[in-house]
Design a protein around this motif. Structure first.
Motif, mmCIF file in Angstrom:
data_model
loop_
_atom_site.group_PDB
_atom_site.id
_atom_site.type_symbol
_atom_site.label_atom_id
_atom_site.label_comp_id
_atom_site.label_asym_id
_atom_site.label_seq_id
_atom_site.Cartn_x
_atom_site.Cartn_y
_atom_site.Cartn_z
ATOM 1 N N GLN A 95 0.812 -1.316 0.050
ATOM 2 C CA GLN A 95 0.049 -0.121 -0.179
ATOM 3 C C GLN A 95 0.946 1.360 -0.011
ATOM 4 O O GLN A 95 0.392 2.623 -0.348
ATOM 5 C CB GLN A 95 -1.135 -0.099 1.151
ATOM 6 C CG GLN A 95 -2.072 -0.850 1.232
ATOM 7 C CD GLN A 95 -3.128 -1.204 2.430
ATOM 8 O OE1 GLN A 95 -2.466 -0.772 3.434
ATOM 9 N NE2 GLN A 95 -4.247 -1.727 1.954
ATOM 10 N N LYS A 96 2.103 1.210 0.186
ATOM 11 C CA LYS A 96 3.122 2.170 0.127
ATOM 12 C C LYS A 96 3.435 2.557 -1.127
ATOM 13 O O LYS A 96 3.575 1.727 -2.046
ATOM 14 C CB LYS A 96 4.321 1.998 1.217
ATOM 15 C CG LYS A 96 4.045 1.712 2.489
ATOM 16 C CD LYS A 96 5.315 1.951 3.372
ATOM 17 C CE LYS A 96 6.153 3.256 3.409
ATOM 18 N NZ LYS A 96 7.126 3.356 3.928
ATOM 19 N N ALA A 97 3.780 4.016 -1.339
ATOM 20 C CA ALA A 97 4.267 4.265 -2.658
ATOM 21 C C ALA A 97 5.397 5.415 -2.281
ATOM 22 O O ALA A 97 5.264 6.731 -2.052
ATOM 23 C CB ALA A 97 3.270 5.089 -3.515
ATOM 24 N N PRO A 98 6.638 4.851 -1.951
ATOM 25 C CA PRO A 98 7.648 5.949 -1.334
ATOM 26 C C PRO A 98 8.178 7.010 -2.117
ATOM 27 O O PRO A 98 8.215 7.919 -1.443
ATOM 28 C CB PRO A 98 8.717 4.460 -1.082
ATOM 29 C CG PRO A 98 8.084 3.394 -1.157
ATOM 30 C CD PRO A 98 7.112 3.561 -2.142
ATOM 31 N N ILE A 99 8.010 6.688 -3.494
ATOM 32 C CA ILE A 99 8.724 8.013 -4.368
ATOM 33 C C ILE A 99 7.532 8.965 -4.150
ATOM 34 O O ILE A 99 7.919 10.157 -4.051
ATOM 35 C CB ILE A 99 9.017 7.233 -5.960
ATOM 36 C CG1 ILE A 99 10.186 6.469 -5.583
ATOM 37 C CG2 ILE A 99 9.424 8.406 -6.450
ATOM 38 C CD1 ILE A 99 10.392 5.780 -7.043
ATOM 39 N N MET A 100 6.154 8.480 -4.553
ATOM 40 C CA MET A 100 5.304 9.456 -4.307
ATOM 41 C C MET A 100 5.121 10.123 -2.851
ATOM 42 O O MET A 100 4.909 11.506 -3.044
ATOM 43 C CB MET A 100 4.184 8.950 -4.661
ATOM 44 C CG MET A 100 2.717 9.778 -4.572
ATOM 45 S SD MET A 100 1.087 8.992 -4.660
ATOM 46 C CE MET A 100 0.832 8.201 -3.182
ATOM 47 N N GLU A 101 5.179 9.588 -1.975
ATOM 48 C CA GLU A 101 5.318 9.889 -0.523
ATOM 49 C C GLU A 101 6.363 11.053 -0.427
ATOM 50 O O GLU A 101 6.144 12.218 0.236
ATOM 51 C CB GLU A 101 5.375 8.764 0.520
ATOM 52 C CG GLU A 101 4.131 8.134 0.465
ATOM 53 C CD GLU A 101 4.234 6.802 0.991
ATOM 54 O OE1 GLU A 101 5.150 6.354 1.734
ATOM 55 O OE2 GLU A 101 3.353 5.931 0.807
ATOM 56 N N ALA A 102 7.590 10.643 -0.956
ATOM 57 C CA ALA A 102 8.883 11.715 -0.666
ATOM 58 C C ALA A 102 8.519 13.074 -1.465
ATOM 59 O O ALA A 102 8.934 13.913 -1.236
ATOM 60 C CB ALA A 102 10.047 11.007 -1.225
ATOM 61 N N LEU A 103 8.012 12.904 -2.501
ATOM 62 C CA LEU A 103 7.886 14.216 -3.537
ATOM 63 C C LEU A 103 6.661 14.719 -2.930
ATOM 64 O O LEU A 103 6.819 16.071 -2.817
ATOM 65 C CB LEU A 103 7.023 13.686 -4.728
ATOM 66 C CG LEU A 103 8.213 13.093 -5.980
ATOM 67 C CD1 LEU A 103 7.704 12.371 -7.117
ATOM 68 C CD2 LEU A 103 9.284 14.215 -6.333
ATOM 69 N N ASN A 104 5.811 14.239 -2.355
ATOM 70 C CA ASN A 104 4.517 15.069 -1.663
ATOM 71 C C ASN A 104 5.170 15.836 -0.417
ATOM 72 O O ASN A 104 4.795 17.035 0.076
ATOM 73 C CB ASN A 104 3.481 14.339 -1.255
ATOM 74 C CG ASN A 104 2.372 13.907 -2.297
ATOM 75 O OD1 ASN A 104 2.418 14.759 -3.116
ATOM 76 N ND2 ASN A 104 1.838 12.828 -2.244
ATOM 77 N N LYS A 105 6.265 15.113 0.462
ATOM 78 C CA LYS A 105 6.653 15.671 1.466
ATOM 79 C C LYS A 105 7.505 16.958 1.097
ATOM 80 O O LYS A 105 7.406 17.848 1.824
ATOM 81 C CB LYS A 105 7.384 14.777 2.194
ATOM 82 C CG LYS A 105 8.138 15.155 3.401
ATOM 83 C CD LYS A 105 8.928 14.031 4.074
ATOM 84 C CE LYS A 105 9.746 14.378 5.511
ATOM 85 N NZ LYS A 105 10.285 13.246 6.125
ATOM 86 N N TYR A 106 8.421 16.781 -0.005
ATOM 87 C CA TYR A 106 9.200 17.570 -0.558
ATOM 88 C C TYR A 106 8.388 18.964 -0.945
ATOM 89 O O TYR A 106 8.759 19.923 -0.609
ATOM 90 C CB TYR A 106 9.970 17.207 -1.748
ATOM 91 C CG TYR A 106 11.053 17.924 -2.500
ATOM 92 C CD1 TYR A 106 12.267 18.571 -1.603
ATOM 93 C CD2 TYR A 106 10.837 18.827 -3.707
ATOM 94 C CE1 TYR A 106 13.052 19.313 -2.222
ATOM 95 C CE2 TYR A 106 11.724 19.776 -3.988
ATOM 96 C CZ TYR A 106 12.678 19.928 -3.570
ATOM 97 O OH TYR A 106 13.543 20.933 -4.148
ATOM 98 N N LYS A 107 7.527 18.615 -1.790
ATOM 99 C CA LYS A 107 6.734 20.007 -2.120
ATOM 100 C C LYS A 107 6.164 20.671 -1.083
ATOM 101 O O LYS A 107 6.106 21.816 -0.924
ATOM 102 C CB LYS A 107 5.491 19.305 -2.842
ATOM 103 C CG LYS A 107 5.651 18.834 -4.437
ATOM 104 C CD LYS A 107 4.494 18.113 -5.021
ATOM 105 C CE LYS A 107 3.390 19.007 -5.148
ATOM 106 N NZ LYS A 107 1.981 18.545 -5.771
ATOM 107 N N LYS A 108 5.716 20.035 0.110
ATOM 108 C CA LYS A 108 5.392 20.877 1.267
ATOM 109 C C LYS A 108 6.503 21.691 2.084
ATOM 110 O O LYS A 108 6.214 22.637 2.661
ATOM 111 C CB LYS A 108 4.727 19.846 2.447
ATOM 112 C CG LYS A 108 3.397 19.138 2.082
ATOM 113 C CD LYS A 108 3.075 18.154 2.957
ATOM 114 C CE LYS A 108 1.646 17.626 2.376
ATOM 115 N NZ LYS A 108 1.308 16.301 3.425
#
Length: 486
Positions: free
Chosen positions: A7-20
């Motif tokens: 259920q994880k998507a590590p790259i997407m999650e890291a990109l969302n964190k970076y945008k914030k």
């Protein structure tokens, strides 16, 4: 399969964190999250532009991943049943080339069917490996190349015990599968690596109702086009390794040709698509199979067309068939496949995957709707009524066994001369000629040009096939080896 981890998507999650984090970018790309190229941002959307970023510590680095990309690759390996998965952003072409170049050094032999994609033969030009071709079976009624006969593979392995690897298409463009398990076992008995081109077989990993996948039979490497049936962005792919294939060495080979500026649009699309397939793939491809079967039955009711499927299975050169592929034979209505392809696009606004001399292929995926399938069936019915003709005079086969004289690398780099293509019979080709798609060479470097091949090339041109491969973009001239070189 661990559902929680998938259920994880590590790259997407890291990109969302970076945008914030609202980081001020003094790095590349120069459009600076879209602000520097307003027209492109308006066209692609602000969301896409803000994640078109450079490799950096929080986002990892594709050429040597240690954090989020590595985690995403490990999740992909688990989902596909592999030892390791590499994210590829140069397409499955790059993955196929990496397989061949990992398995074989210059001067070493690799066994492969001659109806491979051009990327495999390109790998031979780059690496200097020597092909030993197994001519595929041919269905004379449909005029298409099939899989490799097990006895032909066995004979070739015994004649070339020094070969390092065997490459297998799983499936072909048309959906036809060789006996993958038996060939894999046979190759392993003789100490050869098994490489599987699964450009058209991503879905095999997520359904028990579809043919066997490379990893499930114990193959050593497989190239998987996630962007075809897997739902990721065009040009994104996955290379799988298994058994004793070295992860570190494979990464070194990949990094010889793959970009050092991996696109996070492509990487995140692989990550998100893997998650979707791991969680929902079985249901997705059940629906795709049902849609393809429904459409196949409706097309066969029209008469004249033949949408073929599992009834072709013969236990050898057609060991299995991918039911999600809507392959349709058209010659009985008096039209070449490429003619039907053109009419569908030009007069019915329907874009199918390809049309060749005798067949068309409509690629069906979870993104299709019943209404669209009805429209395709209706258009094919009308085309038969409006354009159906006598089939006499139509070329009835797709594949011609080549005469291989030199290795692709030697022929490609040899001293050559340019001839009008219609005067080249008897000479040795120094370049490719192919209809694209599907991108299977009619002629490859090192093969003798015959009158039959020239007639076939001219027929393809006359019917409107998109021809590629030669230095001359009009395919009116061809480079051949100078006679002093032969």
């Amino acid at each position: 399969m661990s559902i929680l981890s998938q259920q994880k998507a590590p790259i997407m999650e890291a990109l969302n964190k970076y945008k914030k984090m609202r980081v001020v970018p003094f790095d590349v790309p120069g459009h600076k999250r879209g602000r520097g190229n307003e027209e492109l941002t308006a066209f692609l959307g602000e969301n896409a532009m803000t994640v078109d970023v450079n490799s950096m510590k929080p986002l990892d680095n594709l050429i040597h991943p240690v954090s989020v990309i590595r985690e995403a690759e490990e999740l992909a390996a688990e989902a596909f049943g592999a030892k390791h998965a590499f994210f590829m952003v140069n397409g499955t072409t790059s993955a196929v080339q990496a397989m061949v170049m990992t398995a074989c050094k210059a001067g070493e032999k690799i066994i492969m069917p001659r109806n491979v994609h051009r990327s495999a033969i390109n790998a031979l030009i780059l690496s200097g490996a020597i092909p030993v071709y197994v001519n595929p079976g041919v269905n004379s009624e449909l005029g298409i190349p099939l899989g490799m006969a097990l006895e032909d593979v066995k004979r070739t392995i015994l004649e070339h015990p020094d070969a390092k690897a065997i490459l297998i298409n799983n499936p072909t463009y048309y959906g036809i599968c060789s006996n993958l398990q038996a060939i894999t076992d046979l190759a392993h008995e003789h100490g050869m690596l098994v490489l599987v081109d699964e450009a058209h077989g991503t879905h095999f990993y997520f359904s028990d109702d579809l043919p066997a996948s490379g990893m499930s039979v114990g193959a050593d490497m497989a190239s998987v086009s996630m962007h075809k049936s897997g739902g990721s962005l065009t040009q994104s792919s996955i290379l799988l390794i298994n058994n004793d294939v070295s992860e570190g060495y494979t990464r070194q080979i990949i990094n010889l040709t793959q970009t050092t500026s991996g696109s996070y649009l492509l990487l995140s699309s692989l990550d998100i698509s893997r998650k979707n397939l791991a969680l929902n793939g079985s249901e997705i491809f059940r629906k795709v199979g049902e849609m393809a079967q429904y459409t196949r039955e409706e097309i066969n009711k029209i008469g004249g067309y033949y949408a073929f499927s599992k009834e072709l299975i013969n236990g050898d050169t057609i060991f299995d068939f991918d039911q999600t592929k809507l392959s349709v034979h058209t010659l009985e209505i008096g039209l070449a496949g490429v003619e039907v392809y053109d009419i569908l696009r030009d007069e019915y606004d329907i874009q199918i995957e390809f049309g060749d001399i005798g067949n068309i292929l409509a690629y069906i995926s979870v993104g299709d709707r019943r209404l669209d399938l009805e429209r395709l069936v209706g258009a094919l019915s009308e085309i038969k009524r409006r354009y159906g003709n006598d089939k006499s005079g139509l070329f009835d086969h797709e594949y011609i066994n080549p005469q291989v004289v030199y290795t692709p690398q030697k022929a490609f780099y040899a001293t050559k001369e340019k001839l009008p293509i219609n005067e080249s019979a008897g000479r040795i080709a120094s370049e490719f000629v192919m209809a694209y798609p599907p991108g299977i060479p009619i002629l490859a470097p090192g093969e003798r040009i015959t009158t039959e091949i020239l007639e076939y090339i001219q027929y393809c041109k006359d019917k409107g096939s998109f021809m590629t491969g030669t230095e001359d973009s009009k395919i009116e001239h061809i480079n051949v080896l100078k006679e002093t070189e032969q």
